[in-house]
Scaffold this motif. Sequence first.
Motif, mmCIF file in Angstrom:
data_model
loop_
_atom_site.group_PDB
_atom_site.id
_atom_site.type_symbol
_atom_site.label_atom_id
_atom_site.label_comp_id
_atom_site.label_asym_id
_atom_site.label_seq_id
_atom_site.Cartn_x
_atom_site.Cartn_y
_atom_site.Cartn_z
ATOM 1 N N MET A 1 0.820 -1.215 0.000
ATOM 2 C CA MET A 1 0.000 0.000 0.000
ATOM 3 C C MET A 1 0.857 1.270 0.000
ATOM 4 S SD MET A 1 -3.125 0.801 -0.150
ATOM 5 C CE MET A 1 -4.233 2.166 0.081
ATOM 6 N N LYS A 2 2.004 1.195 0.708
ATOM 7 C CA LYS A 2 2.887 2.359 0.781
ATOM 8 C C LYS A 2 3.349 2.790 -0.612
ATOM 9 C CE LYS A 2 5.895 0.643 3.621
ATOM 10 N NZ LYS A 2 7.114 0.522 4.469
ATOM 11 N N LYS A 3 3.586 1.806 -1.488
ATOM 12 C CA LYS A 3 4.051 2.109 -2.836
ATOM 13 C C LYS A 3 3.023 2.929 -3.606
ATOM 14 C CE LYS A 3 6.943 -2.016 -3.436
ATOM 15 N NZ LYS A 3 7.142 -3.236 -4.253
ATOM 16 N N TYR A 4 1.770 2.561 -3.473
ATOM 17 C CA TYR A 4 0.713 3.236 -4.212
ATOM 18 C C TYR A 4 0.484 4.648 -3.675
ATOM 19 C CZ TYR A 4 0.096 -1.729 -5.120
ATOM 20 O OH TYR A 4 0.331 -3.046 -5.431
ATOM 21 N N ILE A 5 0.572 4.784 -2.361
ATOM 22 C CA ILE A 5 0.455 6.113 -1.759
ATOM 23 C C ILE A 5 1.601 7.004 -2.234
ATOM 24 C CG2 ILE A 5 0.538 7.403 0.415
ATOM 25 C CD1 ILE A 5 -0.861 4.991 1.722
ATOM 26 N N ALA A 6 2.806 6.422 -2.307
ATOM 27 C CA ALA A 6 3.969 7.186 -2.770
ATOM 28 C C ALA A 6 3.794 7.632 -4.217
ATOM 29 C CB ALA A 6 5.239 6.345 -2.631
ATOM 30 N N GLU A 7 3.233 6.756 -5.050
ATOM 31 C CA GLU A 7 2.994 7.126 -6.451
ATOM 32 C C GLU A 7 1.924 8.207 -6.561
ATOM 33 O OE1 GLU A 7 4.523 6.086 -9.521
ATOM 34 O OE2 GLU A 7 5.978 5.656 -7.947
ATOM 35 N N PHE A 8 0.905 8.103 -5.735
ATOM 36 C CA PHE A 8 -0.129 9.150 -5.696
ATOM 37 C C PHE A 8 0.486 10.490 -5.303
ATOM 38 C CE2 PHE A 8 -2.868 11.731 -2.984
ATOM 39 C CZ PHE A 8 -3.951 11.966 -3.819
ATOM 40 N N ILE A 55 10.743 4.033 -1.837
ATOM 41 C CA ILE A 55 9.470 3.411 -1.470
ATOM 42 C C ILE A 55 8.811 2.740 -2.675
ATOM 43 C CG2 ILE A 55 7.149 3.800 -0.550
ATOM 44 C CD1 ILE A 55 8.323 6.223 0.962
ATOM 45 N N SER A 56 8.659 3.499 -3.766
ATOM 46 C CA SER A 56 7.929 2.984 -4.931
ATOM 47 C C SER A 56 8.759 2.924 -6.203
ATOM 48 C CB SER A 56 6.708 3.863 -5.188
ATOM 49 O OG SER A 56 7.106 5.147 -5.645
ATOM 50 N N GLY A 57 9.968 3.477 -6.149
ATOM 51 C CA GLY A 57 10.762 3.603 -7.364
ATOM 52 C C GLY A 57 10.504 4.909 -8.067
ATOM 53 N N ALA A 58 9.533 5.681 -7.571
ATOM 54 C CA ALA A 58 9.194 7.006 -8.129
ATOM 55 C C ALA A 58 8.978 6.948 -9.638
ATOM 56 C CB ALA A 58 10.266 8.028 -7.765
ATOM 57 N N HIS A 59 8.062 6.106 -10.058
ATOM 58 C CA HIS A 59 7.719 6.068 -11.485
ATOM 59 C C HIS A 59 7.072 7.387 -11.907
ATOM 60 C CE1 HIS A 59 7.276 1.363 -11.550
ATOM 61 N NE2 HIS A 59 8.375 1.767 -10.929
ATOM 62 N N GLU A 78 0.471 -4.937 -9.497
ATOM 63 C CA GLU A 78 1.188 -3.776 -8.986
ATOM 64 C C GLU A 78 1.190 -2.652 -10.014
ATOM 65 O OE1 GLU A 78 4.782 -3.613 -6.033
ATOM 66 O OE2 GLU A 78 5.546 -3.974 -8.047
ATOM 67 N N ALA A 79 1.411 -2.994 -11.279
ATOM 68 C CA ALA A 79 1.420 -1.987 -12.342
ATOM 69 C C ALA A 79 0.064 -1.294 -12.441
ATOM 70 C CB ALA A 79 1.773 -2.630 -13.678
ATOM 71 N N LEU A 80 -1.012 -2.071 -12.357
ATOM 72 C CA LEU A 80 -2.358 -1.494 -12.443
ATOM 73 C C LEU A 80 -2.592 -0.485 -11.332
ATOM 74 C CD1 LEU A 80 -5.230 -1.399 -13.605
ATOM 75 C CD2 LEU A 80 -5.804 -3.333 -12.099
#
Length: 216
Positions: A1-8, A55-59, A78-80
């Motif tokens: 979940m942390k990854k998605y929050i970081a991408e947001f 955290i997320s790789g900062a895509h 994960e990509a979705l």
Amino acid sequence: MKKYIAEFIGTFILVFFGTGSVIVNEQFNNQLGLLGIAFTFGIIIMAIIYSLGNISGAHINPAVTITLLIGKLIDKKEALFYIIAQFIGALFASELLHLIFPNNLGLGSTNPSGSILQTIIIEIVSTFVLILTIFGVAQNETKTLAGLIVGLVVTGLILFAGPISGGSFNPARSFAPALISNNISHVWIYLTAPLVGSILALLLWNIITKEKEASR
């Protein structure tokens, strides 16, 4: 979940300050200029990579995530969720900018200043260079300088592409302000051209790395 929050959060910051710089430039008599806008994007990207990259790789860019998915460097689920988080973050940023600058007609959206063909080619080639740079810095001793290098590359690309295509290289960055400002006539370019450029970069990277491995 942390990854998605970081991408947001990362995509929100990118769009808020990046497209925000375009708005500020329009609202305040071109005080930033193309150079100021380009450096705003570049500096913000540096900050995002160094603060959220672990955290997320900062895509912070669907083109990056889709490229990694095609290259089997990230799984489908994960990509979705990365892509959903990126688009939602971008939309939140554009909505907030609309609240702050209600009279701005474009909200920093990207539109062709040259021909459609010029814009498509420039967005493809620029995204190609960006993705190739990301692959390169992630694979060698320059990894610790990734934020600086990617930020400077984005700055340079915007300086070149900005006057013609708007310098997007990021579907979420272009889609959000286009949707919120209802300037969607050319958004298809910025949703498709970066994906073409990123896939071409992946194909070339795979060829280069395979040849390198074969020569050892």
